[in-house]
Write a protein that holds these residues in place. Sequence first.
Motif, PDB file in Angstrom:
ATOM      1  N   ARG A  96       3.356   0.863  -3.441  1.00 54.92           N
ATOM      2  CA  ARG A  96       2.471   0.299  -4.460  1.00 54.92           C
ATOM      3  C   ARG A  96       2.710   0.970  -5.816  1.00 54.92           C
ATOM      4  N   TYR A  97       2.850   2.296  -5.819  1.00 55.15           N
ATOM      5  CA  TYR A  97       3.114   3.034  -7.064  1.00 55.15           C
ATOM      6  C   TYR A  97       4.493   2.684  -7.628  1.00 55.15           C
ATOM      7  N   VAL A  98       5.464   2.561  -6.752  1.00 53.77           N
ATOM      8  CA  VAL A  98       6.819   2.192  -7.190  1.00 53.77           C
ATOM      9  C   VAL A  98       6.792   0.802  -7.818  1.00 53.77           C
ATOM     10  N   TYR A  99       6.135  -0.142  -7.129  1.00 52.50           N
ATOM     11  CA  TYR A  99       6.048  -1.507  -7.639  1.00 52.50           C
ATOM     12  C   TYR A  99       5.392  -1.536  -9.020  1.00 52.50           C
ATOM     13  N   PHE A 100       4.250  -0.884  -9.156  1.00 52.42           N
ATOM     14  CA  PHE A 100       3.542  -0.948 -10.434  1.00 52.42           C
ATOM     15  C   PHE A 100       4.291  -0.222 -11.547  1.00 52.42           C
ATOM     16  N   PHE A 101       5.034   0.820 -11.223  1.00 54.72           N
ATOM     17  CA  PHE A 101       5.877   1.465 -12.232  1.00 54.72           C
ATOM     18  C   PHE A 101       6.952   0.493 -12.717  1.00 54.72           C
ATOM     19  N   GLU A 139       0.838  -1.208   0.000  1.00 54.66           N
ATOM     20  CA  GLU A 139       0.000   0.000   0.000  1.00 54.66           C
ATOM     21  C   GLU A 139       0.864   1.246   0.000  1.00 54.66           C
ATOM     22  N   SER A 142       6.947  -1.124 -16.510  1.00 54.47           N
ATOM     23  CA  SER A 142       8.100  -0.886 -17.390  1.00 54.47           C
ATOM     24  C   SER A 142       8.803  -2.204 -17.723  1.00 54.47           C
ATOM     25  N   VAL A 181       3.011   4.535  -1.169  1.00 51.10           N
ATOM     26  CA  VAL A 181       4.016   4.863  -2.180  1.00 51.10           C
ATOM     27  C   VAL A 181       4.637   3.598  -2.777  1.00 51.10           C
TER      28      VAL A 181
END
Length: 182
Positions: free
Chosen positions: A117-122, A113, A126, A115
Amino acid sequence: MSNSTDDKKIIRLIYALSVIIPLVVVLLMVLPAEWKEGLGISENSAVSSFPFLHAVLNGATFVCLVAAGIAIKNKKITVHKTFMLTAFVLSSLFLISYIIYHLTHPSAKFGGEGVVRYVYFFILLSHILLSVPVIPLALLSIYRGWTNDITKHKRIVKFAYPVWLYVASTGVLVYLFMQPYY
């Protein structure tokens, strides 16, 4: 090059594989979980440890790619070829085991959950997007190197090498992010 007809056939094969492999992987992602369960492989089987194996194969590929880059800068062509072929074999083993794993297991869901989460999905997005072009780039660069077409080899490697490095390294990162959820 022995003749241009053989060259054209091999290039067509490389492009065909470059389309077929991503399609197979996408199909595995959308395959219903009930079908995977119907294959009769339990979650306690040796296959369930494949995500760790995938991280090891990706990490070893990354190390081989770096070693190959160092070797070629030092004009050690035979060492370079050995590391590149080893990276190719490791990546091929990864792909085979990845397909086996996803054919027999439902995809794990990321539970992080905030930040992270955003790092993982980026990183994941990619990684996935660049894993598609790495197939033809790697195959073409290996083929051009193998056939001693060094001019074309160098032209392709400018793109293939950094993309392959990125895909191998982010494969390890995806595993590290996902490890608690397997």
